[in-house]
Scaffold this motif. Sequence first.
Motif, PDB file in Angstrom:
ATOM      1  N   ASP A 124       0.866  -1.091   0.018  1.00 16.74           N
ATOM      2  CA  ASP A 124       0.141  -0.048  -0.006  1.00 16.74           C
ATOM      3  C   ASP A 124       0.817   1.146   0.010  1.00 16.74           C
ATOM      4  OD1 ASP A 124      -2.520  -1.066  -0.058  1.00 16.74           O
ATOM      5  OD2 ASP A 124      -3.025  -0.909   2.088  1.00 16.74           O
ATOM      6  N   THR A 125       0.452   2.271  -0.734  1.00 20.05           N
ATOM      7  CA  THR A 125       0.669   3.594  -0.585  1.00 20.05           C
ATOM      8  C   THR A 125      -0.383   4.538  -0.224  1.00 20.05           C
ATOM      9  OG1 THR A 125       0.624   4.368  -3.048  1.00 20.05           O
ATOM     10  CG2 THR A 125       2.630   3.208  -2.249  1.00 20.05           C
ATOM     11  N   LEU A 126       0.001   5.798   0.206  1.00 16.14           N
ATOM     12  CA  LEU A 126      -1.139   6.839   0.500  1.00 16.14           C
ATOM     13  C   LEU A 126      -1.952   6.909  -0.720  1.00 16.14           C
ATOM     14  CD1 LEU A 126       0.515   9.513   2.635  1.00 16.14           C
ATOM     15  CD2 LEU A 126      -1.108   7.446   3.316  1.00 16.14           C
ATOM     16  N   GLY A 127      -1.408   6.857  -2.169  1.00 20.36           N
ATOM     17  CA  GLY A 127      -2.057   7.124  -3.320  1.00 20.36           C
ATOM     18  C   GLY A 127      -2.842   6.066  -3.446  1.00 20.36           C
ATOM     19  N   THR A 128      -2.535   4.829  -3.406  1.00 20.98           N
ATOM     20  CA  THR A 128      -3.369   3.530  -3.490  1.00 20.98           C
ATOM     21  C   THR A 128      -4.529   3.284  -2.669  1.00 20.98           C
ATOM     22  OG1 THR A 128      -1.976   2.145  -2.408  1.00 20.98           O
ATOM     23  CG2 THR A 128      -1.317   2.265  -4.934  1.00 20.98           C
ATOM     24  N   ALA A 138      -6.044   5.956  -1.125  1.00 18.52           N
ATOM     25  CA  ALA A 138      -6.842   7.228  -1.410  1.00 18.52           C
ATOM     26  C   ALA A 138      -7.791   6.680  -2.473  1.00 18.52           C
ATOM     27  CB  ALA A 138      -6.071   8.261  -1.564  1.00 18.52           C
ATOM     28  N   ASN A 139      -7.233   6.269  -3.791  1.00 21.00           N
ATOM     29  CA  ASN A 139      -8.013   5.783  -4.859  1.00 21.00           C
ATOM     30  C   ASN A 139      -8.951   4.389  -4.565  1.00 21.00           C
ATOM     31  OD1 ASN A 139      -6.641   7.716  -6.529  1.00 21.00           O
ATOM     32  ND2 ASN A 139      -4.832   6.106  -7.174  1.00 21.00           N
ATOM     33  N   GLY A 146      -7.736  12.914  -2.456  1.00 22.59           N
ATOM     34  CA  GLY A 146      -6.651  12.184  -2.795  1.00 22.59           C
ATOM     35  C   GLY A 146      -5.738  11.909  -1.775  1.00 22.59           C
ATOM     36  N   TRP A 147      -4.381  11.494  -1.960  1.00 24.47           N
ATOM     37  CA  TRP A 147      -3.402  11.236  -1.067  1.00 24.47           C
ATOM     38  C   TRP A 147      -3.102  12.341  -0.220  1.00 24.47           C
ATOM     39  CZ3 TRP A 147       1.212  13.650  -0.297  1.00 24.47           C
ATOM     40  CH2 TRP A 147       1.635  14.160  -1.464  1.00 24.47           C
ATOM     41  N   GLU A 148      -3.291  13.316  -0.462  1.00 22.70           N
ATOM     42  CA  GLU A 148      -2.833  14.743   0.020  1.00 22.70           C
ATOM     43  C   GLU A 148      -3.888  14.911   1.250  1.00 22.70           C
ATOM     44  OE1 GLU A 148      -3.277  14.967  -3.049  1.00 22.70           O
ATOM     45  OE2 GLU A 148      -1.789  15.885  -3.897  1.00 22.70           O
ATOM     46  N   TYR A 150      -2.945  11.996   3.797  1.00 19.89           N
ATOM     47  CA  TYR A 150      -1.813  12.445   4.751  1.00 19.89           C
ATOM     48  C   TYR A 150      -2.073  13.523   5.536  1.00 19.89           C
ATOM     49  CZ  TYR A 150       2.866  14.283   5.421  1.00 19.89           C
ATOM     50  OH  TYR A 150       4.137  14.855   5.962  1.00 19.89           O
ATOM     51  N   ASN A 184       5.917   9.333   2.048  1.00 16.21           N
ATOM     52  CA  ASN A 184       6.263   8.184   1.310  1.00 16.21           C
ATOM     53  C   ASN A 184       6.812   6.993   2.015  1.00 16.21           C
ATOM     54  OD1 ASN A 184       6.379   9.414  -1.456  1.00 16.21           O
ATOM     55  ND2 ASN A 184       8.094  10.631  -0.675  1.00 16.21           N
TER      56      ASN A 184
END
Length: 224
Positions: free
Chosen positions: A182-186, A188-189, A196-198, A201, A212
């Motif tokens: 996982d990442t914050l971007g994935t 959020a999506n 979004g990821w912002e 975060y 990151n």
Amino acid sequence: MGGVAVGAFAVPANAAPSLDAIKQCESGGNYQAVNASSGASGAYQFLDSTWAGMSQSAGYAHAADAPAAVQDAAAAELMARSGASQWECSSMISSGSYSAPAAAASVSTQSSSVQEAAPVEQAAPAAQQAAPVKETAPVQETAPAQESAPVAQAPAVEYSAPAAPVQQAAPAAGTYTVQAGDTLGTIANKLGVNGGWEALYAANSGSVADANLIFPGQVLNIPA
């Protein structure tokens, strides 16, 4: 995550940087380096929250407290687990925009050459028998050799990565447990987070120091 290095790293553009290159870029290879603004420390500039998740961190509150071998092992663990993108310097090294400065050549503190002695004047040739003989001119002494002044060496400059901006936390509407990969971007999506990821975060700024760097099993707040 986020020092001066000896020799330049010949890392091709877009190539994955080595841990040695990351160490030189992050701290100049200084295992006791501490970034006062971000709180990162050690040769690889571990944030305390990241350091606490390393299996080698037991008994050391900060990365800079640990011996070099322990820091190297922790960096290798993080590289194997999450890749080089965990370090801010990795993109600079991969793109070829960073190279460590070459070491200054050593300079001798004394001159190797000595002034040559002034030539000795030759005696004047004898005059004809009727004229008196001229005396020879005195021999000039050689000038003492001069020592060169010591060369001052420029002080080392430690690289410090900029501190991450502080973002306001958004109200939470639920939680999510981080899975491997996982990442914050994935996240959020996958959860359709507005902003979004912002926004994700910002909602977790108290527990996620680096956008990151998140860990499997970490519980995140999902903003409304």
